[in-house]
Design a protein around this motif. Structure first.
Motif, PDB file in Angstrom:
ATOM      1  N   ILE A 124       0.854  -1.184   0.000  1.00 13.03           N
ATOM      2  CA  ILE A 124       0.000   0.000   0.000  1.00 13.03           C
ATOM      3  C   ILE A 124       0.892   1.237   0.000  1.00 13.03           C
ATOM      4  CG2 ILE A 124      -1.768   1.298   1.233  1.00 13.03           C
ATOM      5  CD1 ILE A 124      -2.703  -1.380   2.420  1.00 13.03           C
ATOM      6  N   LEU A 125       0.719   2.084  -1.001  1.00  9.08           N
ATOM      7  CA  LEU A 125       1.504   3.304  -1.155  1.00  9.08           C
ATOM      8  C   LEU A 125       0.603   4.484  -0.832  1.00  9.08           C
ATOM      9  CD1 LEU A 125       3.182   2.341  -4.554  1.00  9.08           C
ATOM     10  CD2 LEU A 125       4.095   2.004  -2.247  1.00  9.08           C
ATOM     11  N   SER A 126       0.944   5.234   0.193  1.00 11.29           N
ATOM     12  CA  SER A 126       0.092   6.328   0.660  1.00 11.29           C
ATOM     13  C   SER A 126       0.654   7.682   0.235  1.00 11.29           C
ATOM     14  CB  SER A 126      -0.035   6.257   2.189  1.00 11.29           C
ATOM     15  OG  SER A 126      -0.933   7.225   2.659  1.00 11.29           O
ATOM     16  N   TYR A 127      -0.159   8.435  -0.537  1.00 12.72           N
ATOM     17  CA  TYR A 127       0.239   9.743  -1.028  1.00 12.72           C
ATOM     18  C   TYR A 127      -0.955  10.691  -0.971  1.00 12.72           C
ATOM     19  CZ  TYR A 127       3.880   6.916  -3.316  1.00 12.72           C
ATOM     20  OH  TYR A 127       4.907   6.038  -3.567  1.00 12.72           O
ATOM     21  N   SER A 128      -0.702  11.969  -1.132  1.00 16.69           N
ATOM     22  CA  SER A 128      -1.788  12.916  -1.347  1.00 16.69           C
ATOM     23  C   SER A 128      -2.483  12.561  -2.662  1.00 16.69           C
ATOM     24  CB  SER A 128      -1.253  14.344  -1.411  1.00 16.69           C
ATOM     25  OG  SER A 128      -0.489  14.521  -2.605  1.00 16.69           O
ATOM     26  N   SER A 129      -3.702  13.044  -2.828  1.00 15.07           N
ATOM     27  CA  SER A 129      -4.443  12.727  -4.049  1.00 15.07           C
ATOM     28  C   SER A 129      -3.698  13.194  -5.294  1.00 15.07           C
ATOM     29  CB  SER A 129      -5.844  13.353  -4.004  1.00 15.07           C
ATOM     30  OG  SER A 129      -6.619  12.759  -2.992  1.00 15.07           O
ATOM     31  N   LYS A 130      -3.093  14.386  -5.245  1.00 12.88           N
ATOM     32  CA  LYS A 130      -2.358  14.912  -6.399  1.00 12.88           C
ATOM     33  C   LYS A 130      -1.175  14.019  -6.745  1.00 12.88           C
ATOM     34  CE  LYS A 130      -1.427  19.309  -6.543  1.00 12.88           C
ATOM     35  NZ  LYS A 130      -1.021  20.680  -6.113  1.00 12.88           N
ATOM     36  N   ASP A 131      -0.416  13.614  -5.729  1.00 12.88           N
ATOM     37  CA  ASP A 131       0.738  12.742  -5.975  1.00 12.88           C
ATOM     38  C   ASP A 131       0.292  11.370  -6.459  1.00 12.88           C
ATOM     39  OD1 ASP A 131       2.658  14.565  -5.390  1.00 12.88           O
ATOM     40  OD2 ASP A 131       2.976  13.906  -3.321  1.00 12.88           O
ATOM     41  N   GLN A 132      -0.803  10.910  -5.914  1.00  9.53           N
ATOM     42  CA  GLN A 132      -1.292   9.594  -6.304  1.00  9.53           C
ATOM     43  C   GLN A 132      -1.676   9.567  -7.787  1.00  9.53           C
ATOM     44  OE1 GLN A 132      -4.610   6.336  -4.830  1.00  9.53           O
ATOM     45  NE2 GLN A 132      -4.483   8.285  -3.792  1.00  9.53           N
ATOM     46  N   ILE A 133      -2.345  10.608  -8.244  1.00 13.79           N
ATOM     47  CA  ILE A 133      -2.727  10.701  -9.655  1.00 13.79           C
ATOM     48  C   ILE A 133      -1.483  10.713 -10.538  1.00 13.79           C
ATOM     49  CG2 ILE A 133      -3.730  12.256 -11.379  1.00 13.79           C
ATOM     50  CD1 ILE A 133      -5.795  13.029  -9.153  1.00 13.79           C
ATOM     51  N   ARG A 139       2.621   4.750 -13.781  1.00 12.42           N
ATOM     52  CA  ARG A 139       2.466   3.292 -13.708  1.00 12.42           C
ATOM     53  C   ARG A 139       3.146   2.661 -12.483  1.00 12.42           C
ATOM     54  NH1 ARG A 139       1.910   4.500 -19.030  1.00 12.42           N
ATOM     55  NH2 ARG A 139       0.341   3.275 -20.169  1.00 12.42           N
ATOM     56  N   GLU A 140       3.138   3.373 -11.370  1.00 13.30           N
ATOM     57  CA  GLU A 140       3.633   2.764 -10.139  1.00 13.30           C
ATOM     58  C   GLU A 140       2.631   1.741  -9.598  1.00 13.30           C
ATOM     59  OE1 GLU A 140       5.222   5.092  -7.025  1.00 13.30           O
ATOM     60  OE2 GLU A 140       6.189   6.538  -8.368  1.00 13.30           O
ATOM     61  N   PHE A 141       1.365   1.946  -9.891  1.00 13.18           N
ATOM     62  CA  PHE A 141       0.303   1.029  -9.498  1.00 13.18           C
ATOM     63  C   PHE A 141      -0.877   1.243 -10.432  1.00 13.18           C
ATOM     64  CE2 PHE A 141       0.545   4.774  -6.812  1.00 13.18           C
ATOM     65  CZ  PHE A 141      -0.703   5.363  -6.976  1.00 13.18           C
ATOM     66  N   GLN A 142      -1.832   0.310 -10.412  1.00  8.22           N
ATOM     67  CA  GLN A 142      -2.942   0.357 -11.367  1.00  8.22           C
ATOM     68  C   GLN A 142      -4.288   0.667 -10.710  1.00  8.22           C
ATOM     69  OE1 GLN A 142      -1.802   0.401 -14.298  1.00  8.22           O
ATOM     70  NE2 GLN A 142       0.195  -0.382 -13.678  1.00  8.22           N
ATOM     71  N   VAL A 143      -4.353   0.575  -9.375  1.00 11.81           N
ATOM     72  CA  VAL A 143      -5.588   0.853  -8.647  1.00 11.81           C
ATOM     73  C   VAL A 143      -5.272   1.778  -7.483  1.00 11.81           C
ATOM     74  CG1 VAL A 143      -7.479  -0.107  -7.267  1.00 11.81           C
ATOM     75  CG2 VAL A 143      -6.607  -1.382  -9.221  1.00 11.81           C
ATOM     76  N   GLY A 144      -6.065   2.831  -7.319  1.00 16.39           N
ATOM     77  CA  GLY A 144      -5.860   3.760  -6.213  1.00 16.39           C
ATOM     78  C   GLY A 144      -7.178   4.136  -5.567  1.00 16.39           C
TER      79      GLY A 144
END
Length: 302
Positions: A124-133, A139-144
């Motif tokens: 599980i990679l936890s980021y702010s919404s902006k960083d996550q997008i 392509r660090e992950f496919q589902v957020g």
């Protein structure tokens, strides 16, 4: 009518011979003949004309043919779906998640997932919404899991939760005994807010400015755990959807107060994903997540 009869019918049609169909299916020829007779008896019409040159479809056989092909195709698709599911029971699942959800509802969602699929390894990679997008587009992950949706052709968003924003206060705060407060009453409150560069903070600022409301910004932080503890200790108040403080609300550590003339848009949770690149494990988690969020929606939090 069963799958053996359908597959035998298609073999006879494709090979043009009962004998060749029997060889292809590794069956005695009488078994092939018997299956076709049973199918014809159930349909009430002959399906083949047999002569010295072999067999040809009757008019009824030609009518039945596409339906028989569709039945076997559906069966094969079902087998493939089950196979994908079985593959999904093992492997590594990588999920992106915004910080506020990771510190609130995600643990209970993951607890149920892990209990059901114990052989899946999870990152599980936890980021702010902006960083996550941004990281999903890299392509660090496919589902957020995110609180916000954006208009981006590379990404898809599915809303799985929505609720009103409320004022979160300590049980010792004077508002804790009040069912509803006018939005204007926040002027004299010590607000805890995220930092200015976050989407959450921009939402708060824009919503309050539309009502010409000035506020006393006392604390800024992007640490949800710190915010919760500051509210519990009655050091300030915080605007949030109840879901993001579900455990604290259930324990009575904080209180969620309704806002009269609520200026804020609904607090949402979205599944964010790249639809063309999902694997079976991604699909498995997304289905679980949506189902479990539906259950949480019916859990009284405030």
């Amino acid at each position: 009518m069963n799958l053996d009869q359908i597959s035998t019918f298609l073999a006879v049609y494709q090979l043009g011979s009962y004998m060749k169909a029997a060889e292809y299916l590794y069956l005695p020829q009488p078994t092939v003949s018997n299956r076709i007779k049973q199918l014809e008896a159930e349909l009430g019409q002959p399906l083949f004309i047999r002569d010295k040159r072999g067999v040809t479809l009757t008019e009824e056989g030609r009518t039945f043919l596409p339906y028989a092909q569709k039945m076997t195709s559906s069966y094969e698709e079902g087998k493939e779906a089950v196979s994908r599911l079985k593959q999904g029971l093992q492997g590594k699942l990588t999920i992106g998640c915004n910080n506020s959800f990771a510190g609130s509802a995600l643990p209970v969602v993951m607890e149920a997932f892990i209990e059901r699929y114990p052989d899946v390894d999870i990152q599980i990679l936890s980021y702010s919404s902006k960083d996550q997008i941004r990281r999903m587009k890299e392509r660090e992950f496919q589902v957020g899991i995110t609180r916000y949706a954006v208009n981006d052709p590379q990404l898809s968003f599915r809303q799985v939760h929505s609720e009103e924003v409320k004022l979160i206060v300590s049980p010792r705060h004077p508002f804790a005994k009040t069912a509803k407060i006018p939005i204007g009453d926040i002027r004299n409150q010590k607000l805890i807010l995220y930092q200015p560069d976050t989407l959450y903070r921009k939402m708060i600022d824009v919503s309050l400015s539309r009502h010409n409301l000035q506020y006393d910004l006392k604390y800024e932080t992007n640490n949800m755990h710190l915010i919760k503890n500051m509210v519990i200790r009655n050091l300030g108040v915080f605007f949030s959807g109840p879901l993001f403080l579900r455990d604290e609300l259930l324990r009575g550590d904080v209180v969620a107060v309704d806002i009269v003339d609520n200026p804020f848009p609904e607090s949402n949770v979205f599944l964010m994903y790249r639809s063309t690149e999902l694997n079976s494990l991604d699909h498995l988690f997304m289905a679980h997540f949506q189902t479990y969020m539906e259950r949480l929606r019916h859990t009284p939090l405030a």
